[in-house]
Design a protein around this motif. Structure first.
Motif, PDB file in Angstrom:
ATOM      1  N   GLU A  76       5.194   4.480   0.873  1.00 12.41           N
ATOM      2  CA  GLU A  76       5.259   3.301   0.008  1.00 12.41           C
ATOM      3  C   GLU A  76       6.677   3.130  -0.503  1.00 12.41           C
ATOM      4  N   ASN A  80       6.731  -0.226  -5.584  1.00 14.66           N
ATOM      5  CA  ASN A  80       5.343  -0.654  -5.518  1.00 14.66           C
ATOM      6  C   ASN A  80       4.766  -0.523  -6.912  1.00 14.66           C
ATOM      7  N   PRO A  90       5.177  -4.728  -1.759  1.00 18.23           N
ATOM      8  CA  PRO A  90       3.853  -4.437  -1.209  1.00 18.23           C
ATOM      9  C   PRO A  90       3.845  -3.465  -0.024  1.00 18.23           C
ATOM     10  N   ARG A  92       3.266  -0.591   2.270  1.00 13.89           N
ATOM     11  CA  ARG A  92       2.404   0.586   2.231  1.00 13.89           C
ATOM     12  C   ARG A  92       1.964   0.879   3.654  1.00 13.89           C
TER      13      ARG A  92
END
Length: 135
Positions: A76, A80, A90, A92
């Motif tokens: 990530e 985040n 965002p 991931r």
């Protein structure tokens, strides 16, 4: 008749000339201030870049965060955010089971950037496809 006096046309030409000079000076001053601002901003970025960890992997999506591996094995962006009032980056990725996902991502991104730069003079940009974007 006094030779030192200007007629109306000469006076208007002189005023127009002075106004043009003043505008040019103001534009030059504005440009110099902007250049100083940009140089200061670049210096700040350079200091931040030099202070960063050499093993850090820059997030390809937001270009401001760093990629981290979570305890659950996901990669990530450290920008985040789970906070619903602030939308973070965002990015991931499921990296469970890979021994060194950050090194793999660093190598792959480096290769992609090299390929991009051989074909294009523009800045490479990453984005999530609509299927993965959260709304």
């Amino acid at each position: 008749y006094d030779d030192t006096q200007l007629n109306e046309n000469e006076y208007l030409e002189l005023m127009a000339s002075l106004e043009e000079e003043m505008q040019a000076e103001m534009m030059l001053q504005r440009d110099e201030e902007f250049l100083q601002y940009e140089e200061a901003r670049l210096a700040e970025h350079l200091v931040a870049f030099e202070a960063r960890d050499p093993d850090e992997v820059l997030c390809p999506l937001c270009n401001s965060g760093s990629l981290v591996v979570t305890e659950m094995g996901w990669v990530e962006c450290d920008r985040n955010s789970e906070d619903s009032t602030h939308r973070g980056c965002p990015l991931r990725l499921d990296a469970r089971g890979h021994p060194d996902p950050l090194e793999l991502l660093r190598e792959r991104m480096c290769g992609l950037l090299q390929q991009h730069n051989q074909r294009c003079n523009g800045t490479a940009r990453c984005r999530l496809s609509h299927a993965f974007e959260s709304g």
